[in-house]
Design an enzyme around this catalytic site. Structure first.
Site, PDB file in Angstrom:
ATOM      1  N   GLY A 189       3.163   3.200  -5.173  1.00 11.19           N
ATOM      2  CA  GLY A 189       3.126   3.831  -6.418  1.00 11.19           C
ATOM      3  C   GLY A 189       2.470   2.377  -7.039  1.00 11.19           C
ATOM      4  CG  LEU A 190       2.732  -1.366  -7.075  1.00  9.42           C
ATOM      5  CD1 LEU A 190       3.475  -2.620  -6.089  1.00  9.42           C
ATOM      6  CD2 LEU A 190       4.176  -1.195  -8.106  1.00  9.42           C
ATOM      7  N   GLY A 191      -0.541   1.596  -7.666  1.00  9.84           N
ATOM      8  CA  GLY A 191      -2.371   1.819  -7.702  1.00  9.84           C
ATOM      9  C   GLY A 191      -2.652   1.579  -6.202  1.00  9.84           C
ATOM     10  CB  SER A 192      -2.638  -0.273  -3.052  1.00  6.09           C
ATOM     11  OG  SER A 192      -2.589   0.673  -2.769  1.00  6.09           O
ATOM     12  CB  SER A 193      -5.498   4.629  -3.084  1.00  3.28           C
ATOM     13  OG  SER A 193      -5.280   5.250  -4.672  1.00  3.28           O
ATOM     14  CB  ALA A 194      -6.554   3.581  -8.532  1.00  4.04           C
ATOM     15  CG  ASP A 197      -2.664   5.477 -10.026  1.00  2.42           C
ATOM     16  OD1 ASP A 197      -2.082   4.831 -11.710  1.00  2.42           O
ATOM     17  OD2 ASP A 197      -2.285   5.072  -8.954  1.00  2.42           O
ATOM     18  CB  VAL A 234      -0.613   0.170   1.051  1.00  2.00           C
ATOM     19  CG1 VAL A 234      -1.432   1.434   1.084  1.00  2.00           C
ATOM     20  CG2 VAL A 234      -1.434  -0.802   1.114  1.00  2.00           C
ATOM     21  N   GLY A 235       0.863   2.360  -0.432  1.00  2.28           N
ATOM     22  CA  GLY A 235       1.002   3.514  -0.883  1.00  2.28           C
ATOM     23  C   GLY A 235       2.761   3.261  -1.443  1.00  2.28           C
TER      24      GLY A 235
END
Ligand code: MEV
Length: 327
Positions: free
Chosen positions: A111-116, A158, A108-109
């Site tokens: 740069g792998l787009g976890s929030s999107a 994302d 998480v957090g």
């Protein structure tokens, strides 16, 4: 029982940051996903829990109550979830209580787009549970709106990949184009473990762009040329060219100030171990880097990244965007 939906994490191969200024980017969905389970709740509250982050909180009308972990962090991370859940409940027409549980197989957090991916999977799980019909375009649009709350200026790259999956050419004004690439793109992901905020990195780039507008223009032209050449190389299955273009792209990202020592260690280790190319991916300032490699060197590169202090794993592209896992 409830509904479970999932969405993929992403890797930006080329074009991060400059994509916010209208340049193209090449992005792929990878075979690591975020899972969101949604169930009805007796009372009219919204409970959100993130297993990986050890955070849990409850939203009750305008009140926020922490149940586990740091209140500030929970509020920040869960605000976009609350926002999209409320939008869908509005469409549904009657107030309901919901329990949302987030499980991620993605750092998480980083740069792998976890929030999107969390937002897209939440939208699909909640709309399925409440029988609210949404097209994928609606999921994309709602994810973009919620991402803006977290990231400030956001290109939408994302949300696009979390929703649609595959490998895409993304540009803000023209939208995105799925690339029909049959070739495998063997990647090792290296996670520095250094957490950072995408918003802060995007602002850092903005200040450089404003300070040196002419240089910024030349850099943007260069990124466009890199992306166009990379498209040709990918079509021709020419991994060596793709790798060397990744190195050039990284130099530009370094130039706008979004690399850091932790990333440089891992990038150098991967190159020394025989990577065809290596660069930071996503917002930078910590987070993750990617290395492109021939199949036979993947393990050696993965080990080199670990010896340099990172966590590493191999990644493949996945064609599937957000989807229902259990209904
Ligand atoms: C973040 O994954 C990618 C950035 O280019 C921001 C954006 O495009 O919204 C840094």
């Amino acid at each position: 029982m409830g509904v479970v939906a999932s969405a993929p994490a992403k890797v930006i191969l080329f074009g991060e940051h400059f994509v916010v200024y209208g340049e193209p980017a090449i992005v792929l969905a990878m075979d690591r996903r975020v899972y969101v389970k949604v169930e009805n709740q007796e009372d009219n509250t919204l409970h959100v829990r993130s297993t990986n982050l050890n955070l849990a909180a409850c939203f009750e009308k305008n009140r926020f109550r922490i149940e586990q972990g740091d209140p500030k962090e929970a509020r920040l991370r869960f605000e976009p979830v609350r926002q999209v859940v409320e939008r869908i409940i509005e469409e549904h027409g009657a107030s309901v209580g919901l329990n949302v549980e987030i499980n991620s197989t993605v750092p998480v957090g980083a740069g792998l787009g976890s929030s999107a991916a969390v937002i897209a999977a939440t939208i699909v799980a909640v709309s399925t549970l409440l029988n609210v019909k949404l097209h994928k375009e609606d999921v994309f649009r709602l994810t973009c709106e919620a991402e803006k709350v977290v990231h400030g200026a956001s290109s939408g790259v994302d949300p696009a990949i979390a929703t649609f999956g595959g490998i895409i050419l993304f540009q803000m004004d023209t939208g995105f184009k799925p690339l029909d690439l049959r070739m495998d793109i063997p990647l090792v992901i290296g996670d520095t473990g250094v957490e950072r905020s995408t918003k802060a990195q995007v602002e850092k780039v903005k200040s450089i762009m404003e300070k040196y507008p002419q240089i910024a223009q030349l850099m943007m032209n260069t990124v466009r040329e890199i992306v166009l050449r990379a498209m040709d190389a990918l079509k021709e299955n020419d991994l060596e060219t793709v790798g060397s273009l990744m190195n050039v792209n990284h130099a530009l990202l370094y130039g706008v100030g979004v690399s850091d020592e932790s990333l440089e260690w891992l990038i150098n280790a991967a190159r020394k171990a025989g990577a065809l190319g290596a660069k930071l991916t996503g917002a930078g300032g910590g987070g993750c880097m990617i290395a492109l490699s021939n199949e036979e060197k993947l393990d050696r590169i993965s080990e080199a990244i670990q010896n340099a202090g990172g966590r590493s794993f191999k990644a493949r592209k996945t064609d599937e965007g957000v989807r229902i896992e259990q209904n």
